[in-house]
Design an enzyme around this catalytic site. Sequence first.
Site, short mmCIF file in Angstrom:
data_model
loop_
_atom_site.label_atom_id
_atom_site.label_comp_id
_atom_site.label_asym_id
_atom_site.label_seq_id
_atom_site.Cartn_x
_atom_site.Cartn_y
_atom_site.Cartn_z
CG HIS A 98 -37.97 29.13 3.05
ND1 HIS A 98 -38.79 29.22 4.14
CD2 HIS A 98 -37.48 27.86 3.04
CE1 HIS A 98 -38.78 28.05 4.77
NE2 HIS A 98 -37.99 27.22 4.13
CB SER A 145 -41.49 17.24 8.35
OG SER A 145 -41.96 18.36 9.06
CD GLU A 178 -39.08 24.05 1.42
OE1 GLU A 178 -38.42 23.26 2.10
OE2 GLU A 178 -39.00 25.27 1.54
CE LYS A 182 -36.22 26.14 7.92
NZ LYS A 182 -37.60 25.78 8.09
N GLY A 241 -41.36 22.20 9.34
CA GLY A 241 -41.06 22.34 10.76
C GLY A 241 -42.17 21.82 11.67
CD GLU A 255 -39.19 29.02 7.84
OE1 GLU A 255 -37.99 29.34 7.79
OE2 GLU A 255 -39.57 27.85 8.07
CG ASN A 304 -33.28 26.69 5.16
OD1 ASN A 304 -32.54 27.54 5.63
ND2 ASN A 304 -34.56 26.92 4.91
P1 PGA Z 1 -38.08 21.36 7.85
O1 PGA Z 1 -37.80 22.67 6.98
O2 PGA Z 1 -37.28 20.24 7.28
O3 PGA Z 1 -37.67 21.72 9.25
O4 PGA Z 1 -39.55 21.07 7.77
C1 PGA Z 1 -37.70 22.61 5.59
C2 PGA Z 1 -37.49 23.99 5.01
O5 PGA Z 1 -37.98 24.96 5.59
O6 PGA Z 1 -36.82 24.15 3.99
#
Ligand code: PGA
Length: 247
Positions: free
Chosen positions: A92, A210, A164, A11, A170, A94, A9
């Site tokens: 997601h 992460s 998640e 983003k 993140g 976000e 992803n």
């Molecule tokens: P990350 O993001 O690996 O940076 O924690 C995962 C995601 O948002 O799918």
Amino acid sequence: MKKKFIGANWKMNLLQAELEVLLLELSAISVKKEVLEFVIFPSQIYLSDCIKQSNLTFGAQDIHSENNGAFTGAVSAEQVKSAGAKFVLIGHSERRTIFQESNELIKAKVDAALNTSIELVFCCGESLDIRDKGTEKEWVSNQLKEGILHLSAEKIGTCIIAYEPVWAIGTGKVANTQQIEEMHTFIRETLIKKYGPDIALAVRIIYGGSCTPDNAKEIFTLNNVDGGLIGGASLNFESMSTLLNSF
Ligand code: PGA
């Protein structure tokens, strides 16, 4: 055998020139296609170019719930499909938090994707205060119930569910193996109750939050973990190539 799934992803990251370099590098990795499905989710603006330039598989990071119309700035399932995308991320965290997407809207997007024959990755997961209260299973169960469990057995069987935990995305904080396995098993049991074991076992349940080359191997071998959704680490070729070889 059910294939494992790794999603990258990206983003809202990478400029055109950076993306082209990373794409070229990733395209050269030999992924064991019989056992692993690898899908990149670039920014929508680059989706078409990526599909034309590479023989990897791509997906959209989001879609609108309608197929067309006066929705400035949005893209529809039919548009991403006509550009050649095979997958879409839906719900997601976000999107849920920053763009305030409700379970109701997410459900409409799930239907839009499936009506257009795009495969979907349905994201769910709790925030830190929900985890601290100890109500994470109720929370995730409700996200599933209101977003995806209305699907028929035939349709749910094609979906991927990404667990998640919002507090691990993140942040560099990874859920521990017990937390991951417990939630994945809970999701599997929820599916078994509703659809029976055959259908429930066909659904891939992946972990995101992460994931790095250092923790991936341990996470991906847990019970009911069928792969991962990778954010930060997917922007780096070395990390991604190690991650893809964790299987
Ligand atoms: P990350 O993001 O690996 O940076 O924690 C995962 C995601 O948002 O799918």
